[in-house]
Write a protein that holds these residues in place. Structure first.
Motif, PDB file in Angstrom:
ATOM      1  N   GLY A  88      -8.209  34.765  16.460  1.00 33.38           N
ATOM      2  CA  GLY A  88      -8.794  35.909  17.156  1.00 33.38           C
ATOM      3  C   GLY A  88     -10.301  35.918  16.990  1.00 33.38           C
ATOM      4  O   GLY A  88     -10.839  35.471  15.975  1.00 33.38           O
ATOM      5  N   SER A 139     -12.539  36.184  13.626  1.00 33.80           N
ATOM      6  CA  SER A 139     -11.667  36.045  12.463  1.00 33.80           C
ATOM      7  C   SER A 139     -12.422  35.403  11.311  1.00 33.80           C
ATOM      8  O   SER A 139     -13.143  34.426  11.484  1.00 33.80           O
ATOM      9  CB  SER A 139     -10.450  35.189  12.817  1.00 33.80           C
ATOM     10  N   ASP A 165      -4.867  34.721  11.964  1.00 32.19           N
ATOM     11  CA  ASP A 165      -4.497  35.405  13.209  1.00 32.19           C
ATOM     12  C   ASP A 165      -4.643  34.435  14.387  1.00 32.19           C
ATOM     13  O   ASP A 165      -5.377  34.669  15.329  1.00 32.19           O
ATOM     14  CB  ASP A 165      -5.320  36.665  13.413  1.00 32.19           C
ATOM     15  N   VAL A 173      -4.356  32.461  17.678  1.00 31.29           N
ATOM     16  CA  VAL A 173      -4.000  32.803  19.057  1.00 31.29           C
ATOM     17  C   VAL A 173      -3.660  31.558  19.874  1.00 31.29           C
ATOM     18  O   VAL A 173      -3.042  31.666  20.923  1.00 31.29           O
ATOM     19  CB  VAL A 173      -5.117  33.620  19.764  1.00 31.29           C
ATOM     20  N   ASN A 174      -4.086  30.386  19.397  1.00 26.13           N
ATOM     21  CA  ASN A 174      -3.745  29.134  20.078  1.00 26.13           C
ATOM     22  C   ASN A 174      -3.535  28.048  19.020  1.00 26.13           C
ATOM     23  O   ASN A 174      -4.499  27.458  18.528  1.00 26.13           O
ATOM     24  CB  ASN A 174      -4.836  28.711  21.055  1.00 26.13           C
ATOM     25  N   SER A 200     -10.358  25.792  16.395  1.00 28.43           N
ATOM     26  CA  SER A 200     -11.355  26.822  16.673  1.00 28.43           C
ATOM     27  C   SER A 200     -12.720  26.173  16.869  1.00 28.43           C
ATOM     28  O   SER A 200     -13.188  25.437  16.002  1.00 28.43           O
ATOM     29  CB  SER A 200     -11.417  27.818  15.527  1.00 28.43           C
TER      30      SER A 200
END
Length: 82
Positions: free
Chosen positions: A45, A48, A53, A55-56, A61
């Motif tokens: 997210g 973060s 958390d 998301v993918n 990231s």
């Protein structure tokens, strides 16, 4: 069976990314670290600070790094038998 002699956990974030990890690998080797493990570095997210958390789970990231740098880290750790 492999038994680690000393482990080191890395907390990735935008403040401690793949480039910083690359820089400390020689130091970890000198300390006798045999195994390195990490907090999640998949796309989390926005903002973060911990990475849990996600998301993918299929993308690193962009704040942490990219796949090419990740593969360099893996190769360096393997070369050092870590």
């Amino acid at each position: 069976m492999y038994y680690p002699s000393a482990t080191y956990r890395i907390q990735t974030s935008s403040a401690f990314n793949f480039e910083q990890i690359q820089k400390i690998i020689p130091y970890l080797e000198k300390l006798g670290i045999s195994t390195v493990y990490s907090a999640p570095f998949f796309q989390a997210g926005k903002g973060s600070t911990h990475g849990y958390d996600v998301v993918n789970p299929h993308a690193i990231s962009p704040e942490i790094g990219d796949e090419a740098t990740f593969r360099q880290i893996v190769a360096d750790l393997k070369k050092r038998r870590m």
